[in-house]
Design an enzyme around this catalytic site. Structure first.
Site, PDB file in Angstrom:
ATOM      1  N   HIS A  18      48.005 -88.447 -72.853  1.00 39.30           N
ATOM      2  CA  HIS A  18      46.933 -88.909 -72.028  1.00 39.30           C
ATOM      3  C   HIS A  18      45.691 -89.465 -73.153  1.00 39.30           C
ATOM      4  O   HIS A  18      45.184 -90.609 -72.698  1.00 39.30           O
ATOM      5  CB  HIS A  18      46.443 -87.841 -71.439  1.00 39.30           C
ATOM      6  CG  HIS A  18      47.238 -87.249 -70.322  1.00 39.30           C
ATOM      7  ND1 HIS A  18      47.682 -85.946 -70.288  1.00 39.30           N
ATOM      8  CD2 HIS A  18      47.830 -87.667 -69.278  1.00 39.30           C
ATOM      9  CE1 HIS A  18      48.411 -85.616 -69.204  1.00 39.30           C
ATOM     10  NE2 HIS A  18      48.657 -86.522 -68.693  1.00 39.30           N
ATOM     11  N   LYS A  42      52.214 -80.232 -57.327  1.00 32.78           N
ATOM     12  CA  LYS A  42      52.747 -79.069 -57.526  1.00 32.78           C
ATOM     13  C   LYS A  42      51.528 -78.106 -57.959  1.00 32.78           C
ATOM     14  O   LYS A  42      50.418 -78.531 -58.631  1.00 32.78           O
ATOM     15  CB  LYS A  42      53.674 -79.261 -58.942  1.00 32.78           C
ATOM     16  CG  LYS A  42      54.881 -79.976 -58.528  1.00 32.78           C
ATOM     17  CD  LYS A  42      55.453 -80.362 -59.848  1.00 32.78           C
ATOM     18  CE  LYS A  42      55.462 -81.856 -60.207  1.00 32.78           C
ATOM     19  NZ  LYS A  42      55.668 -82.282 -61.562  1.00 32.78           N
ATOM     20  N   ARG A  91      55.740 -94.493 -69.170  1.00 35.90           N
ATOM     21  CA  ARG A  91      56.585 -94.052 -70.345  1.00 35.90           C
ATOM     22  C   ARG A  91      57.865 -94.516 -70.447  1.00 35.90           C
ATOM     23  O   ARG A  91      58.574 -94.718 -71.141  1.00 35.90           O
ATOM     24  CB  ARG A  91      56.507 -92.417 -70.379  1.00 35.90           C
ATOM     25  CG  ARG A  91      55.457 -91.990 -70.754  1.00 35.90           C
ATOM     26  CD  ARG A  91      55.293 -90.431 -70.208  1.00 35.90           C
ATOM     27  NE  ARG A  91      55.417 -90.259 -68.820  1.00 35.90           N
ATOM     28  CZ  ARG A  91      55.407 -88.973 -68.198  1.00 35.90           C
ATOM     29  NH1 ARG A  91      55.006 -88.111 -68.828  1.00 35.90           N
ATOM     30  NH2 ARG A  91      55.699 -89.011 -67.162  1.00 35.90           N
ATOM     31  N   SER A 129      53.124 -83.243 -69.585  1.00 35.37           N
ATOM     32  CA  SER A 129      52.414 -82.060 -69.410  1.00 35.37           C
ATOM     33  C   SER A 129      53.458 -80.918 -69.079  1.00 35.37           C
ATOM     34  O   SER A 129      53.328 -80.056 -69.271  1.00 35.37           O
ATOM     35  CB  SER A 129      51.427 -82.123 -68.259  1.00 35.37           C
ATOM     36  OG  SER A 129      50.480 -82.972 -68.768  1.00 35.37           O
TER      37      SER A 129
END
Ligand code: PNS
Length: 160
Positions: A18, A42, A91, A129
């Site tokens: 990030h 989530k 990514r 993460s």
């Protein structure tokens, strides 16, 4: 004209990936609103207050960044802060479908909102993460993947 962008995410927790995207964004925007979703899809490990506090620590002294939390639709929050650009990191091909859907939905909700995808540094492309949480949860070393403050917070939270 001041160019304002929004960088939304769960930031549960903020990673070096990030940070990399934030620094890259600041090369072409005047102000970047880093926006942590209060209720991500989530259930988060860190509360929104904790995620914001970690972002503040990690991004301390980085000019042009404002850290906010938001509830509800991103498109509405973009309006609130006057942003016309959404920044997202891409990514791998696996990210693409979800990101593509999200970009088109956000455009449907707010026509002028452009999504810009940035590619992180090669050595951070595997990072997420959720992987950080998983590795830290099993006592693995994530110290190179997150800021020391985040590493410490993970230890406290996960009892590592
Ligand atoms: O870091 P993440 O979990 O990939 O971030 C996803 C996030 C928070 C950017 C996304 O779920 C979002 O924008 N949520 C806010 C609600 C919303 O606007 N949903 C419609 C987007 S298509």
């Amino acid at each position: 004209m001041t160019r304002i962008a929004i960088y939304p995410g769960s930031f549960d927790p903020v990673t070096r990936g990030h940070e990399d995207i934030i620094r890259r964004s600041l090369r072409f925007v005047d102000r970047l609103v880093v926006a942590a979703a209060a209720q991500p899809t989530k259930k988060p490990l860190f509360s929104v207050e904790e995620r914001i506090e970690l972002l503040q620590t990690v991004l301390k002294g980085v000019a042009g960044v404002e850290i906010r939390s938001f509830d509800g639709l991103l498109a509405n929050f973009a309006d609130t802060v006057g942003a016309e650009i959404v920044v997202r990191g891409l990514r791998a091909v696996s990210d693409f479908e979800y990101e593509f859907q999200m970009a088109l939905m956000n455009r449907k909700l707010k026509h002028e909102l452009e999504t810009v995808f940035l590619v992180p540094a090669l050595h951070l492309t595997f990072l997420s993460s959720s992987l950080v949480r998983e590795v830290a949860g099993f006592g693995g070393d994530v110290s190179e993947l997150v800021d020391p403050a985040v590493d410490a917070a993970l230890r406290v939270k996960l009892g590592g």
